[in-house]
Design a protein around this motif. Structure first.
Motif, PDB file in Angstrom:
ATOM      1  N   UNK A   1      -2.847 -21.213  -9.598  1.00  0.00           N
ATOM      2  CA  UNK A   1      -2.114 -20.381  -8.637  1.00  0.00           C
ATOM      3  C   UNK A   1      -2.567 -20.726  -7.220  1.00  0.00           C
ATOM      4  N   UNK A   2      -1.605 -20.897  -6.254  1.00  0.00           N
ATOM      5  CA  UNK A   2      -2.005 -21.210  -4.886  1.00  0.00           C
ATOM      6  C   UNK A   2      -2.834 -20.085  -4.290  1.00  0.00           C
ATOM      7  N   UNK A   3      -3.713 -20.442  -3.360  1.00  0.00           N
ATOM      8  CA  UNK A   3      -4.462 -19.413  -2.659  1.00  0.00           C
ATOM      9  C   UNK A   3      -3.510 -18.617  -1.779  1.00  0.00           C
ATOM     10  N   UNK A   4      -3.964 -17.446  -1.324  1.00  0.00           N
ATOM     11  CA  UNK A   4      -3.096 -16.544  -0.569  1.00  0.00           C
ATOM     12  C   UNK A   4      -2.600 -17.175   0.722  1.00  0.00           C
ATOM     13  N   UNK A   5      -3.367 -18.125   1.287  1.00  0.00           N
ATOM     14  CA  UNK A   5      -2.956 -18.720   2.555  1.00  0.00           C
ATOM     15  C   UNK A   5      -2.241 -20.051   2.356  1.00  0.00           C
ATOM     16  N   UNK A  10       4.889 -15.995  -2.825  1.00  0.00           N
ATOM     17  CA  UNK A  10       5.932 -15.072  -2.410  1.00  0.00           C
ATOM     18  C   UNK A  10       5.321 -13.939  -1.605  1.00  0.00           C
ATOM     19  N   UNK A  11       6.174 -13.244  -0.847  1.00  0.00           N
ATOM     20  CA  UNK A  11       5.698 -12.096  -0.074  1.00  0.00           C
ATOM     21  C   UNK A  11       5.170 -11.019  -1.002  1.00  0.00           C
ATOM     22  N   UNK A  13       3.780 -11.323  -3.923  1.00  0.00           N
ATOM     23  CA  UNK A  13       2.466 -11.663  -4.480  1.00  0.00           C
ATOM     24  C   UNK A  13       1.370 -11.441  -3.450  1.00  0.00           C
ATOM     25  N   UNK A  14       1.672 -11.658  -2.178  1.00  0.00           N
ATOM     26  CA  UNK A  14       0.676 -11.429  -1.134  1.00  0.00           C
ATOM     27  C   UNK A  14       0.447  -9.930  -0.927  1.00  0.00           C
ATOM     28  N   UNK A  15       1.509  -9.149  -1.066  1.00  0.00           N
ATOM     29  CA  UNK A  15       1.345  -7.695  -0.983  1.00  0.00           C
ATOM     30  C   UNK A  15       0.443  -7.183  -2.096  1.00  0.00           C
ATOM     31  N   UNK A  16       0.639  -7.722  -3.320  1.00  0.00           N
ATOM     32  CA  UNK A  16      -0.219  -7.319  -4.439  1.00  0.00           C
ATOM     33  C   UNK A  16      -1.660  -7.732  -4.181  1.00  0.00           C
ATOM     34  N   UNK A  17      -1.851  -8.915  -3.583  1.00  0.00           N
ATOM     35  CA  UNK A  17      -3.219  -9.355  -3.266  1.00  0.00           C
ATOM     36  C   UNK A  17      -3.913  -8.344  -2.355  1.00  0.00           C
ATOM     37  N   UNK A  18      -3.184  -7.842  -1.380  1.00  0.00           N
ATOM     38  CA  UNK A  18      -3.760  -6.857  -0.461  1.00  0.00           C
ATOM     39  C   UNK A  18      -4.109  -5.561  -1.185  1.00  0.00           C
ATOM     40  N   UNK A  19      -3.222  -5.082  -2.052  1.00  0.00           N
ATOM     41  CA  UNK A  19      -3.482  -3.836  -2.771  1.00  0.00           C
ATOM     42  C   UNK A  19      -4.650  -3.991  -3.739  1.00  0.00           C
ATOM     43  N   UNK A  47       0.244  -8.199   9.445  1.00  0.00           N
ATOM     44  CA  UNK A  47       1.664  -7.888   9.332  1.00  0.00           C
ATOM     45  C   UNK A  47       1.975  -7.204   8.002  1.00  0.00           C
ATOM     46  N   UNK A  48       1.453  -7.743   6.898  1.00  0.00           N
ATOM     47  CA  UNK A  48       1.754  -7.176   5.588  1.00  0.00           C
ATOM     48  C   UNK A  48       1.055  -5.835   5.377  1.00  0.00           C
TER      49      UNK A  48
END
Length: 259
Positions: A1-5, A10-11, A13-19, A47-48
């Motif tokens: 899986x790609x790193x968050x950066x 997808x947006x 998946x990045x939101x889930x990373x933050x949560x 931003x997210x």
């Protein structure tokens, strides 16, 4: 899986990373914390995060940090497996707590850990590092061993072949010894753990079974080492476990199966 950066994420998946950057030991995080824990650029994390605040999934604290929002917490309480178990277990846990005045906790299997979904605790009970919602290792906690022992042979092999962390001098990390203990737990439905996860804390745990004979949870009592004889707590704990299992549809004669 790609790193968050990295591109390709997808947006959502990045939101889930933050949560999922939040956990029981990190309930409030700064923007810098979130960027570091997710690997996102600071501008993206900001931003997210603000979008999550606007949606009510996160809340901004008085010192400009962030915490899980009430709206997201309310959504989490709708999880059927946890809520059904918690509701059914409440009277049995209250009876155990009234009788023993110690920690009484309920846990389910989540991935390769046990997650605590409910706990009742006396004010003067032994201090514990985990909280409701916290994760416990399977190989050295009472509830973890119960859940692991009733898992599939392939899953047991996977866990025992992995890194078995030694938390205290009494933590059992030898796979052969653990297999013997797990076999005993499958046979009796109970396990006693003495200072394997936390020095000064001992526990006894039992299985919770549903109407199909599947072990869906584990119930345990955690006490200060040497404060009571754990074997004396076993009958009350087993009786509560059987009562809770009956409320979930299990009856004597229904064979108990592994996952």
């Amino acid at each position: 899986m790609p790193r968050a950066n990295e591109p390709g994420r997808t947006v959502s998946s990045r939101l889930w990373d933050l949560l999922f950057a939040f956990d029981p030991n990190n309930t409030e995080l700064s923007l810098a914390d979130l960027a570091r824990r997710t690997g996102m650029p600071h501008a993206t994390a900001r931003r997210l995060t603000l979008e999550l605040v606007e949606a009510g999934a996160l809340e901004r604290t008085s010192d400009n940090r962030f915490a899980i929002g009430l709206r997201l917490w309310r959504l989490g309480t709708l999880a059927p497996r946890a809520e059904t178990l918690r509701s059914a277990a409440q009277p049995f846990m209250e009876d155990l707590y009234t009788a023993l005045r110690q920690h009484v906790q309920l846990a389910v299997l989540q991935g390769d850990h046990a997650v605590i979904i409910e706990r009742l605790s006396a004010v003067n009970a032994v201090g514990l590092t985990s909280q409701v919602g916290g994760l416990l290792p399977l190989h050295c906690s009472g509830v973890g061993k119960v859940l692991l022992s009733h898992s599939s042979p392939a899953f047991i092999d996977e866990v025992l072949a992995g890194r078995l962390q030694r938390f205290t001098p009494k933590t059992i990390v030898e796979p052969a010894e653990l297999r013997r203990e797990l076999a005993s737990c499958r046979s009796t439905g109970t396990v006693v753990v003495k200072e394997e996860l936390s020095e000064g804390a001992e526990s006894v745990a039992t299985r919770i079974v549903d109407g199909r004979g599947k072990v869906v949870a584990a119930l345990s009592v955690v006490v200060a080492a040497g404060s009571i004889k754990l074997q004396a707590a076993v009958p009350s704990l087993v009786a509560s476990g059987l009562g809770l299992s009956r409320s979930l549809g299990w009856r004597p004669g229904i064979p108990i199966r592994t996952s």
